[in-house]
Scaffold this active site. Structure first.
Site, mmCIF file in Angstrom:
data_model
loop_
_atom_site.group_PDB
_atom_site.id
_atom_site.type_symbol
_atom_site.label_atom_id
_atom_site.label_comp_id
_atom_site.label_asym_id
_atom_site.label_seq_id
_atom_site.Cartn_x
_atom_site.Cartn_y
_atom_site.Cartn_z
ATOM 1 N N TYR A 1 -23.573 1.621 13.373
ATOM 2 C CA TYR A 1 -24.184 1.301 12.070
ATOM 3 C C TYR A 1 -24.960 -0.013 12.170
ATOM 4 C CZ TYR A 1 -24.660 0.296 7.100
ATOM 5 O OH TYR A 1 -25.180 0.003 5.855
ATOM 6 N N GLY B 1 -12.398 8.219 5.598
ATOM 7 C CA GLY B 1 -13.299 8.661 6.669
ATOM 8 C C GLY B 1 -14.208 9.803 6.261
ATOM 9 N N ALA B 2 -14.278 10.100 4.978
ATOM 10 C CA ALA B 2 -15.096 11.229 4.531
ATOM 11 C C ALA B 2 -16.494 10.779 4.111
ATOM 12 C CB ALA B 2 -14.408 11.950 3.380
ATOM 13 N N SER C 1 0.854 -1.187 0.000
ATOM 14 C CA SER C 1 0.000 0.000 0.000
ATOM 15 C C SER C 1 0.891 1.239 0.000
ATOM 16 C CB SER C 1 -0.896 0.000 1.245
ATOM 17 O OG SER C 1 -1.353 1.315 1.480
ATOM 18 N N SER D 1 -13.364 2.225 1.183
ATOM 19 C CA SER D 1 -13.221 0.777 1.361
ATOM 20 C C SER D 1 -13.962 0.012 0.259
ATOM 21 C CB SER D 1 -13.672 0.336 2.751
ATOM 22 O OG SER D 1 -15.001 0.675 2.968
ATOM 23 N N SER E 1 -16.694 6.222 0.648
ATOM 24 C CA SER E 1 -16.579 4.788 0.369
ATOM 25 C C SER E 1 -15.238 4.359 -0.204
ATOM 26 C CB SER E 1 -17.695 4.336 -0.572
ATOM 27 O OG SER E 1 -18.909 4.507 0.038
ATOM 28 N N ASP F 1 -22.719 1.072 -1.765
ATOM 29 C CA ASP F 1 -21.378 1.606 -2.047
ATOM 30 C C ASP F 1 -20.661 0.766 -3.106
ATOM 31 O OD1 ASP F 1 -22.185 3.119 0.057
ATOM 32 O OD2 ASP F 1 -20.703 2.374 1.476
#
Ligand code: GLA
Length: 378
Positions: free
Chosen positions: A219, A118-119, A65, A124, A122, A169
């Site tokens: 969630y 974290g915005a 990464s 992930s 999506s 998403d």
């Protein structure tokens, strides 16, 4: 990004990769409706996760990464997922593909992204979709259909990341098309592309840059509330519920469950109202619905936070047509439908007032509706 990834891949693995990408998403309206069998209205955006990938002739996966500057290796038949969260997404995608009887062989990959973390955009899902798409292309001759690629990402969240998310998403990330939003019926999985290029309006994202990490997976708890109410009503999902049905069982359920279900019932109707309004070019109604969604998410579903409510108030004060919290909640962005003539003023006012109150400016992202998962090498 493609050239940089290719270079980094070649330096590390000494072969030539194929490069794939998948996108983050926005959602115009229809929040927390996907896992209730309702409608959503997302689109892919021009912010992506991109991965350079090549088979390595072994049964091991080796991934670097770039953004986290971290390297992980795992065997395809290893029982345990890697400890690093980012690698669990890739591990999960491999496992979900294998579980369905398709092929994954050992591969090397280097990936990076420009989706703010974290915005609520999506990142992930984009990571899952990028690898699902790549492994389908590389090892399965694209035999897995696109819906199933989205499900592979969703099941990765459920089975390897502990988030019982809906399909929105991953669906948007895989299926997105330039210039088009997608109205998806999450029960039948019927969908329709809607051109979205209003002459006089722009969509602007304001990223509060706060993410409230809450204990107890709020969630999943929202989802459990909805499922409890549906079970009490004797229906599969809240898609089939109406307010009179809900009011008839009000005294049998908790006040919390009542308000969660009320939000979902109202929200699924708002998506349909927004579709009609878009067809009629009536952006004032679209905007009004967005404010109603915000109110519901904040007061009934309770997934907002002080900073997002503040940004919503600023939008209203500035005469912005529509504004609401976007995505799962507890931080992230508001999505704003703004008259073009007001954009500069609104952005400046929001930055100034937010900074004065919270000590930092929100990030501002113009929305460009773009393509979803794809191979960028060919
Ligand atoms: C998250 C989930 C989606 C959806 C939204 C809320 O983004 O991943 O499935 O439920 O929250 O609409």
């Amino acid at each position: 990004m493609k050239e940089e990834l290719t270079r980094k891949f070649e330096e590390r693995f000494h072969t030539a990769p194929v490069v794939y990408a998948s996108a983050g998403r926005i959602n115009l309206i229809g929040e927390h409706t996907d896992y209730n069998g309702g409608f959503v209205f997302p689109g892919a955006i021009d912010k992506v996760i991109m991965a350079a990938v090549a088979p390595n002739g072994t049964d091991r996966v080796r991934v670097f990464s770039v953004d986290i500057n971290d390297y992980v290796e795992f065997g395809l038949d290893e029982a345990d997922a890697p400890a690093q969260q980012w690698a669990r997404y890739i591990f999960g995608v491999c496992r979900e593909i294998l579980k369905r009887g398709f092929t994954v062989k050992g591969f090397d990959a280097v990936f990076a992204g420009n989706i703010p973390l974290g915005a609520g955009l999506s990142s992930s899902a984009a990571l899952e979709s990028c690898f699902a798409f790549a492994l389908n292309d590389m090892f399965n001759n694209n035999a897995i259909d696109k819906f199933e690629l989205a499900r592979i990402g969703q099941c990765t969240e459920h089975n390897y990341c502990g988030v019982n998310c809906g399909i929105m998403d991953q669906f948007a990330s895989v299926m997105g098309k330039e210039g088009k939003l997608i109205r998806l019926d999450c029960r039948s999985m019927d969908y329709e592309y809607y051109p979205f290029a209003p002459e006089d309006y722009e969509l602007v994202l304001l990223d509060s840059r706060v993410k409230h990490e809450l204990v107890d997976s709020p969630y999943n708890k929202r989802r459990e509330s909805c499922e409890r109410v549906a079970a009490r009503l004797g229906i599969d999902t809240l898609r089939d519920a109406t307010m009179p049905m809900l009011n008839a069982i009000r005294s049998d359920i908790s006040a919390e469950d009542y308000f969660r279900a009320k939000f979902v019932i109202e929200e699924k109707d708002r998506v349909l109202a927004v579709c009609d309004a878009l067809n009629a070019g009536d952006y004032e109604t679209v905007g009004r619905m967005m404010y109603e969604t915000h109110r519901g998410l904040s007061q009934d579903y309770e997934v907002s936070c002080e900073e997002l409510d503040f940004l919503n108030d600023v939008a209203r004060d500035c005469g912005v047509t529509g504004s609401r919290i976007m995505g799962g909640g507890f931080g992230g962005c508001t999505i704003n439908l703004v008259k073009k003539s007001l954009v500069d003023d609104f952005v400046k006012t929001a930055k100034d007032r937010f900074k004065e109150k919270y000590g930092h400016e929100p990030n501002v992202y113009p929305v460009v509706i773009s393509d979803g998962a794809r191979c960028v090498s060919r």
